[in-house]
Design a protein around this motif. Structure first.
Motif, PDB file in Angstrom:
ATOM      1  N   VAL A  42       0.713  -1.303   0.094  1.00 19.67           N
ATOM      2  CA  VAL A  42      -0.129  -0.125  -0.110  1.00 19.67           C
ATOM      3  C   VAL A  42       1.432   0.900  -0.159  1.00 19.67           C
ATOM      4  O   VAL A  42       1.809   1.229   0.588  1.00 19.67           O
ATOM      5  CB  VAL A  42      -0.960  -0.126   1.357  1.00 19.67           C
ATOM      6  CG1 VAL A  42      -0.327   0.100   2.900  1.00 19.67           C
ATOM      7  CG2 VAL A  42      -1.593   1.457   0.850  1.00 19.67           C
ATOM      8  N   ASP A  43       0.634   2.289  -0.990  1.00 15.49           N
ATOM      9  CA  ASP A  43       1.236   3.660  -1.402  1.00 15.49           C
ATOM     10  C   ASP A  43       1.142   4.257   0.843  1.00 15.49           C
ATOM     11  O   ASP A  43      -0.080   4.252   1.035  1.00 15.49           O
ATOM     12  CB  ASP A  43       1.464   3.869  -1.608  1.00 15.49           C
ATOM     13  CG  ASP A  43      -0.148   4.672  -2.330  1.00 15.49           C
ATOM     14  OD1 ASP A  43      -0.415   6.036  -1.424  1.00 15.49           O
ATOM     15  OD2 ASP A  43      -1.079   4.014  -2.828  1.00 15.49           O
ATOM     16  N   VAL A  44       1.536   5.324   0.629  1.00 18.20           N
ATOM     17  CA  VAL A  44       1.795   5.875   2.569  1.00 18.20           C
ATOM     18  C   VAL A  44       1.017   6.547   1.988  1.00 18.20           C
ATOM     19  O   VAL A  44       0.097   6.758   3.430  1.00 18.20           O
ATOM     20  CB  VAL A  44       3.384   6.388   2.714  1.00 18.20           C
ATOM     21  CG1 VAL A  44       3.166   7.607   3.705  1.00 18.20           C
ATOM     22  CG2 VAL A  44       4.263   5.556   3.268  1.00 18.20           C
ATOM     23  N   ASP A  45       0.750   7.418   0.933  1.00 13.99           N
ATOM     24  CA  ASP A  45      -0.476   8.319   1.070  1.00 13.99           C
ATOM     25  C   ASP A  45      -2.677   7.901   1.391  1.00 13.99           C
ATOM     26  O   ASP A  45      -3.028   8.206   1.863  1.00 13.99           O
ATOM     27  CB  ASP A  45      -0.499   8.956  -0.196  1.00 13.99           C
ATOM     28  CG  ASP A  45       0.833  10.077  -0.439  1.00 13.99           C
ATOM     29  OD1 ASP A  45       1.437   9.945   0.407  1.00 13.99           O
ATOM     30  OD2 ASP A  45       0.918  10.490  -1.280  1.00 13.99           O
ATOM     31  N   THR A  46      -2.184   6.403   1.006  1.00 18.11           N
ATOM     32  CA  THR A  46      -3.297   5.289   1.011  1.00 18.11           C
ATOM     33  C   THR A  46      -3.290   5.256   1.943  1.00 18.11           C
ATOM     34  O   THR A  46      -4.571   5.728   2.700  1.00 18.11           O
ATOM     35  CB  THR A  46      -3.755   4.707  -0.418  1.00 18.11           C
ATOM     36  OG1 THR A  46      -3.236   4.970  -1.399  1.00 18.11           O
ATOM     37  CG2 THR A  46      -4.620   3.868   0.446  1.00 18.11           C
TER      38      THR A  46
END
Length: 96
Positions: free
Chosen positions: A40-44
């Motif tokens: 998962v990307d950190v922003d999400t």
């Protein structure tokens, strides 16, 4: 969250990846037998769990979270979102 990211990085679970928007940080969640990964990307991650930014403990991560996608407000537990198994693993590894 910075302390959590630091601990995840020390455990080798943070990596950089290329996206359409450029290079982003990702959290490695799982590696499968065929060497593919789930991340998962950190922003999400911050969008989903940002409500506990000040204290990302196992208990707070495992609880209920309110977040907005588009115009819709959601409230879901980590288990309902499919993240609980990763938090359980992080707890067993001493990350959280």
């Amino acid at each position: 969250m910075n302390q959590l990211y630091s601990l995840l990085n020390e455990a080798g679970l943070i990596f950089k990846g290329d996206t359409n928007q450029g290079e982003e940080d990702f959290i490695l969640l799982e590696t499968y037998e065929d060497e593919t990964t789930h991340s998962v990307d950190v922003d999400t991650f911050e969008m989903l769990f940002g409500d506990i930014e000040e204290e990302p403990t196992y208990k707070s991560l495992s609880g209920s979270h309110a977040f907005k996608l588009g115009d819709t407000q959601y409230t879901m537990t980590a288990d309902e979102m499919g993240y609980q198994k990763y938090f359980d693993q992080w707890k067993m590894q001493g990350i959280i």
